[in-house]
Design a protein around this motif. Sequence first.
Motif, PDB file in Angstrom:
ATOM      1  N   UNK A   1     -13.924   5.675   1.618  1.00 54.21           N
ATOM      2  CA  UNK A   1     -14.589   4.957   2.716  1.00 54.21           C
ATOM      3  C   UNK A   1     -14.336   5.671   4.041  1.00 54.21           C
ATOM      4  N   UNK A   2     -13.109   6.109   4.267  1.00 52.41           N
ATOM      5  CA  UNK A   2     -12.793   6.838   5.504  1.00 52.41           C
ATOM      6  C   UNK A   2     -13.596   8.136   5.590  1.00 52.41           C
ATOM      7  N   UNK A   3     -13.736   8.832   4.462  1.00 54.14           N
ATOM      8  CA  UNK A   3     -14.505  10.066   4.468  1.00 54.14           C
ATOM      9  C   UNK A   3     -15.974   9.774   4.770  1.00 54.14           C
TER      10      UNK A   3
ATOM     11  N   UNK B   1      -5.953   3.292  -7.168  1.00 57.27           N
ATOM     12  CA  UNK B   1      -7.386   3.051  -7.062  1.00 57.27           C
ATOM     13  C   UNK B   1      -7.748   2.573  -5.653  1.00 57.27           C
ATOM     14  N   UNK B   2      -6.946   1.674  -5.075  1.00 53.66           N
ATOM     15  CA  UNK B   2      -7.212   1.210  -3.707  1.00 53.66           C
ATOM     16  C   UNK B   2      -7.055   2.344  -2.697  1.00 53.66           C
ATOM     17  N   UNK B   3      -6.072   3.196  -2.897  1.00 54.95           N
ATOM     18  CA  UNK B   3      -5.863   4.326  -1.990  1.00 54.95           C
ATOM     19  C   UNK B   3      -7.057   5.277  -2.025  1.00 54.95           C
ATOM     20  N   UNK B   4      -7.527   5.629  -3.224  1.00 52.74           N
ATOM     21  CA  UNK B   4      -8.674   6.528  -3.335  1.00 52.74           C
ATOM     22  C   UNK B   4      -9.936   5.888  -2.766  1.00 52.74           C
TER      23      UNK B   4
ATOM     24  N   UNK C   1       0.682   0.122 -10.292  1.00 50.23           N
ATOM     25  CA  UNK C   1       0.591   1.457  -9.696  1.00 50.23           C
ATOM     26  C   UNK C   1      -0.832   1.995  -9.805  1.00 50.23           C
ATOM     27  N   UNK C   2      -1.500   1.741 -10.923  1.00 45.97           N
ATOM     28  CA  UNK C   2      -2.896   2.165 -11.063  1.00 45.97           C
ATOM     29  C   UNK C   2      -3.790   1.462 -10.047  1.00 45.97           C
ATOM     30  N   UNK C   3      -3.554   0.183  -9.835  1.00 40.75           N
ATOM     31  CA  UNK C   3      -4.341  -0.558  -8.838  1.00 40.75           C
ATOM     32  C   UNK C   3      -4.091   0.005  -7.442  1.00 40.75           C
ATOM     33  N   UNK C   4      -2.838   0.348  -7.147  1.00 40.92           N
ATOM     34  CA  UNK C   4      -2.511   0.935  -5.852  1.00 40.92           C
ATOM     35  C   UNK C   4      -3.259   2.252  -5.657  1.00 40.92           C
TER      36      UNK C   4
END
Length: 132
Positions: A19-21, A11-14, A6-9
């Motif tokens: 990157x999108x921002x 971290x990837x989401x943030x 869940x932490x890896x998820x």
Amino acid sequence: MDHPLLNAFWMMLWFFLWIMWLFLLFKIVMDIFRSHDMGGWGKAGWLIFVILLPFLGVLVYLIARGGAMGERDMQEATRREKAMQEYIRETAGSGGGGGSNVDQLTKLADLKARGELTQEEFDRAKEKLLAG
């Protein structure tokens, strides 16, 4: 409890959101410089606002001017397409094929056949075309 997956998820989401921002920030900066309806002071003001308060600046810019961003993108794409087509025509016309001279000679012959050019005018135009 500790959930490494869940932490890896998260971290990837943030990371993805960051990157999108950044992509959106660069797109907005390019849109500011591309916009012809703003003067220099307007562009400088938006740029300072977007750089000094990045998150708020990007959101406010999208709310205030986001609707026309697509239109400006389409205008730029159309301008580039026209420039490319013009370049292709110029390059193909002046290349080894001599297609533009053939086209102009055909037009001259048509004008002569319709009686709009005399034989003397046709010969002069043909000489000038073949010489230059």
